[in-house]
Design a protein around this motif. Structure first.
Motif, PDB file in Angstrom:
ATOM      1  N   ARG A 149      46.120 -39.971  22.649  1.00  0.00           N
ATOM      2  CA  ARG A 149      44.991 -39.551  23.483  1.00  0.00           C
ATOM      3  C   ARG A 149      45.345 -39.664  24.965  1.00  0.00           C
ATOM      4  O   ARG A 149      44.926 -38.848  25.773  1.00  0.00           O
ATOM      5  N   TYR A 150      46.100 -40.715  25.295  1.00  0.00           N
ATOM      6  CA  TYR A 150      46.508 -40.944  26.674  1.00  0.00           C
ATOM      7  C   TYR A 150      47.998 -41.270  26.690  1.00  0.00           C
ATOM      8  O   TYR A 150      48.490 -41.984  25.820  1.00  0.00           O
ATOM      9  N   LEU A 151      48.678 -40.722  27.713  1.00  0.00           N
ATOM     10  CA  LEU A 151      50.114 -40.936  27.820  1.00  0.00           C
ATOM     11  C   LEU A 151      50.467 -41.021  29.300  1.00  0.00           C
ATOM     12  O   LEU A 151      49.991 -40.200  30.093  1.00  0.00           O
ATOM     13  N   VAL A 152      51.285 -42.015  29.655  1.00  0.00           N
ATOM     14  CA  VAL A 152      51.759 -42.138  31.028  1.00  0.00           C
ATOM     15  C   VAL A 152      53.280 -42.121  30.986  1.00  0.00           C
ATOM     16  O   VAL A 152      53.895 -42.926  30.277  1.00  0.00           O
ATOM     17  N   LYS A 153      53.870 -41.215  31.743  1.00  0.00           N
ATOM     18  CA  LYS A 153      55.329 -41.064  31.768  1.00  0.00           C
ATOM     19  C   LYS A 153      55.804 -41.000  33.219  1.00  0.00           C
ATOM     20  O   LYS A 153      55.027 -40.794  34.141  1.00  0.00           O
ATOM     21  N   ARG A 154      57.099 -41.196  33.373  1.00  0.00           N
ATOM     22  CA  ARG A 154      57.689 -41.140  34.703  1.00  0.00           C
ATOM     23  C   ARG A 154      58.383 -39.798  34.910  1.00  0.00           C
ATOM     24  O   ARG A 154      58.853 -39.157  33.958  1.00  0.00           O
ATOM     25  N   THR A 155      58.463 -39.388  36.158  1.00  0.00           N
ATOM     26  CA  THR A 155      59.142 -38.153  36.525  1.00  0.00           C
ATOM     27  C   THR A 155      60.552 -38.144  35.950  1.00  0.00           C
ATOM     28  O   THR A 155      61.284 -39.140  36.055  1.00  0.00           O
ATOM     29  N   GLY A 156      60.912 -37.027  35.340  1.00  0.00           N
ATOM     30  CA  GLY A 156      62.251 -36.877  34.781  1.00  0.00           C
ATOM     31  C   GLY A 156      62.364 -37.259  33.325  1.00  0.00           C
ATOM     32  O   GLY A 156      63.365 -36.925  32.673  1.00  0.00           O
ATOM     33  N   GLU A 157      61.351 -37.935  32.767  1.00  0.00           N
ATOM     34  CA  GLU A 157      61.403 -38.326  31.363  1.00  0.00           C
ATOM     35  C   GLU A 157      61.213 -37.111  30.469  1.00  0.00           C
ATOM     36  O   GLU A 157      60.549 -36.129  30.841  1.00  0.00           O
ATOM     37  N   GLY A 205      44.901 -13.874  11.534  1.00  0.00           N
ATOM     38  CA  GLY A 205      43.853 -12.893  11.328  1.00  0.00           C
ATOM     39  C   GLY A 205      44.238 -11.551  11.870  1.00  0.00           C
ATOM     40  O   GLY A 205      44.841 -11.452  12.927  1.00  0.00           O
ATOM     41  N   LEU A 206      43.847 -10.517  11.182  1.00  0.00           N
ATOM     42  CA  LEU A 206      44.155  -9.174  11.638  1.00  0.00           C
ATOM     43  C   LEU A 206      43.117  -8.664  12.620  1.00  0.00           C
ATOM     44  O   LEU A 206      43.335  -7.673  13.279  1.00  0.00           O
ATOM     45  N   ALA A 207      41.970  -9.322  12.688  1.00  0.00           N
ATOM     46  CA  ALA A 207      40.896  -8.806  13.524  1.00  0.00           C
ATOM     47  C   ALA A 207      40.573  -9.717  14.693  1.00  0.00           C
ATOM     48  O   ALA A 207      39.601  -9.485  15.389  1.00  0.00           O
ATOM     49  N   GLY A 208      41.366 -10.726  14.933  1.00  0.00           N
ATOM     50  CA  GLY A 208      41.102 -11.622  16.053  1.00  0.00           C
ATOM     51  C   GLY A 208      39.827 -12.414  15.916  1.00  0.00           C
ATOM     52  O   GLY A 208      39.351 -12.993  16.874  1.00  0.00           O
ATOM     53  N   SER A 209      39.242 -12.421  14.727  1.00  0.00           N
ATOM     54  CA  SER A 209      37.948 -13.074  14.588  1.00  0.00           C
ATOM     55  C   SER A 209      38.059 -14.511  14.166  1.00  0.00           C
ATOM     56  O   SER A 209      37.058 -15.218  14.115  1.00  0.00           O
ATOM     57  N   ASN A 210      39.282 -14.964  13.865  1.00  0.00           N
ATOM     58  CA  ASN A 210      39.394 -16.293  13.305  1.00  0.00           C
ATOM     59  C   ASN A 210      39.253 -17.365  14.353  1.00  0.00           C
ATOM     60  O   ASN A 210      39.913 -17.362  15.378  1.00  0.00           O
ATOM     61  N   GLU A 211      38.424 -18.301  14.051  1.00  0.00           N
ATOM     62  CA  GLU A 211      38.112 -19.406  14.935  1.00  0.00           C
ATOM     63  C   GLU A 211      39.345 -20.260  15.156  1.00  0.00           C
ATOM     64  O   GLU A 211      40.114 -20.523  14.239  1.00  0.00           O
ATOM     65  N   GLN A 212      39.528 -20.708  16.369  1.00  0.00           N
ATOM     66  CA  GLN A 212      40.565 -21.684  16.657  1.00  0.00           C
ATOM     67  C   GLN A 212      39.945 -23.072  16.582  1.00  0.00           C
ATOM     68  O   GLN A 212      38.861 -23.308  17.122  1.00  0.00           O
ATOM     69  N   PHE A 213      40.642 -23.983  15.904  1.00  0.00           N
ATOM     70  CA  PHE A 213      40.197 -25.359  15.772  1.00  0.00           C
ATOM     71  C   PHE A 213      41.059 -26.228  16.673  1.00  0.00           C
ATOM     72  O   PHE A 213      42.288 -26.144  16.632  1.00  0.00           O
ATOM     73  N   PHE A 214      40.395 -27.062  17.444  1.00  0.00           N
ATOM     74  CA  PHE A 214      41.093 -27.817  18.482  1.00  0.00           C
ATOM     75  C   PHE A 214      41.277 -29.278  18.110  1.00  0.00           C
ATOM     76  O   PHE A 214      40.449 -29.885  17.425  1.00  0.00           O
ATOM     77  N   GLY A 215      42.363 -29.853  18.622  1.00  0.00           N
ATOM     78  CA  GLY A 215      42.563 -31.282  18.552  1.00  0.00           C
ATOM     79  C   GLY A 215      41.816 -31.982  19.670  1.00  0.00           C
ATOM     80  O   GLY A 215      41.206 -31.331  20.529  1.00  0.00           O
ATOM     81  N   PRO A 216      41.844 -33.318  19.701  1.00  0.00           N
ATOM     82  CA  PRO A 216      41.087 -34.085  20.691  1.00  0.00           C
ATOM     83  C   PRO A 216      41.693 -34.067  22.088  1.00  0.00           C
ATOM     84  O   PRO A 216      41.028 -34.450  23.052  1.00  0.00           O
ATOM     85  N   GLY A 217      42.944 -33.619  22.209  1.00  0.00           N
ATOM     86  CA  GLY A 217      43.580 -33.548  23.515  1.00  0.00           C
ATOM     87  C   GLY A 217      44.427 -34.778  23.820  1.00  0.00           C
ATOM     88  O   GLY A 217      44.156 -35.878  23.326  1.00  0.00           O
ATOM     89  N   THR A 218      45.441 -34.566  24.629  1.00  0.00           N
ATOM     90  CA  THR A 218      46.267 -35.658  25.168  1.00  0.00           C
ATOM     91  C   THR A 218      46.217 -35.581  26.682  1.00  0.00           C
ATOM     92  O   THR A 218      46.589 -34.557  27.257  1.00  0.00           O
ATOM     93  N   ARG A 219      45.736 -36.648  27.290  1.00  0.00           N
ATOM     94  CA  ARG A 219      45.719 -36.691  28.763  1.00  0.00           C
ATOM     95  C   ARG A 219      47.033 -37.307  29.223  1.00  0.00           C
ATOM     96  O   ARG A 219      47.261 -38.499  29.037  1.00  0.00           O
ATOM     97  N   LEU A 220      47.877 -36.470  29.795  1.00  0.00           N
ATOM     98  CA  LEU A 220      49.203 -36.899  30.243  1.00  0.00           C
ATOM     99  C   LEU A 220      49.191 -37.119  31.751  1.00  0.00           C
ATOM    100  O   LEU A 220      48.754 -36.250  32.510  1.00  0.00           O
TER     101      LEU A 220
END
Lengths: 116, 115
Positions: free
Chosen positions: B9-17, B97-112
Motif C-alpha cells: 500500500r505504501y512504499l518509500v525508495k531512494r533515487t536510483g533504486e 472484450g470486443l466492444a470495450g464494454s468490459n469493466e476494469q477492476f482496480f487494486g487498492p493502489g500503491t503510494r510510492l
C-alpha cells in the motif's frame, strides 16, 4: 485523439440533496462507451455506471443516473439523495467501441464531499 | 467477487533504486493495466498487457517497464527510480472484450515515495 474533461475539481453537497457532476469528451467516433468511476478515500476504485453511445436511453443505477447528450458530447452524473458514503473522487472515462483491450481514457476527476 | 491485489500500500525508495510493484488478479482476466494517479492529472496509462508475455505502451511509458510471465500477475518495474515518479500507482484488470464494454477492476493502489 480522444479527451475527457471534468471542469469541476471539487464539489460539495448536503446530505439528502441532489448533485450533478459534469463531464465532456471529444471524439470523432460514433460508437463508444462512457463510464463513471468512484474512488472513496483510501479505498479501491469501483464502477458506478456505464453508458453505451448507441443507446439513447440514459443509464440509471439506483440513486445514480446520467444525462448523456451525444451531440453536445456531454455525460453528466446525477446523484440523488446524497449519502455520506458518496464522498469520493469521481472519474469520468471513455472507451472506444470495438477495442479488444478496452483502454480507458480518464478525466482529471471531481472530488465530491457530502456534508452532514 | 473479483479481487485485484497489489503487493504494497505504501512504499518509500531512494533515487536510483530498482523498484518492483506487483499486481495479482484472481478472475482469469486477459487484460491488465498499470496507471499512475496524480492530483489534477487523473489516471494516466503507463503500460497494459492483453496476454502472457504481451505488453503495449500506454501514454507515459518512459522510465517504466513491465513483466507478465503468468496470466494472473503483472509487474511494473522502475529501473532507476526518480523523484518525479513519486505517485499513486493503480493496477487494473478486465476480460478481453470486443466492444470495450468490459469493466476494469482496480487494486487498492500503491503510494510510492521516491526520496
Amino acid at each position: 485523439a480522444q479527451t475527457v474533461t471534468q471542469s469541476q475539481p471539487e464539489m460539495s453537497v448536503q446530505e439528502a440533496e441532489t448533485v450533478t457532476l459534469s463531464c465532456t469528451y471529444d471524439t470523432s467516433e460514433n460508437n463508444y462507451y462512457l463510464f463513471w468511476y468512484k474512488q472513496p478515500p483510501s479505498r479501491q476504485m469501483i464502477l458506478v455506471i456505464r453508458q453505451e453511445a448507441y443507446k439513447q436511453q440514459n443509464a440509471t443505477e439506483n440513486r445514480f443516473s446520467v444525462n448523456f447528450q451525444k451531440a453536445a458530447k456531454s455525460f453528466s452524473l446525477k446523484i440523488s439523495d446524497s449519502q455520506l458514503g458518496d464522498t469520493a473522487m469521481y472519474f469520468c472515462a471513455f472507451a472506444n467501441y470495438g477495442g479488444a483491450t478496452n483502454k480507458l481514457i480518464f478525466g482529471t476527476g471531481t472530488l465530491l464531499a457530502v456534508q452532514p | 467477487d473479483v479481487k485485484v491485489t497489489q503487493s504494497s500500500r505504501y512504499l518509500v525508495k531512494r533515487t536510483g533504486e530498482k523498484v518492483f510493484l506487483e499486481c495479482v488478479q484472481d478472475m482469469d482476466h486477459e487484460n491488465m493495466f498499470w496507471y499512475r494517479q496524480d492530483p489534477g492529472l487523473g489516471l494516466r496509462l503507463i503500460y497494459f498487457s492483453y496476454d502472457v508475455k504481451m505488453k503495449e505502451k500506454g501514454d507515459i511509458p518512459e522510465g517504466y517497464s513491465v513483466s507478465r510471465e503468468k496470466k494472473e500477475r503483472f509487474s511494473l518495474i522502475l529501473e532507476s527510480a526518480s523523484t518525479n515518479q513519486t505517485s499513486m500507482y493503480l493496477c487494473a484488470s478486465s476480460f478481453l472484450g470486443l466492444a470495450g464494454s468490459n469493466e476494469q477492476f482496480f487494486g487498492p493502489g500503491t503510494r510510492l515515495t521516491v526520496l
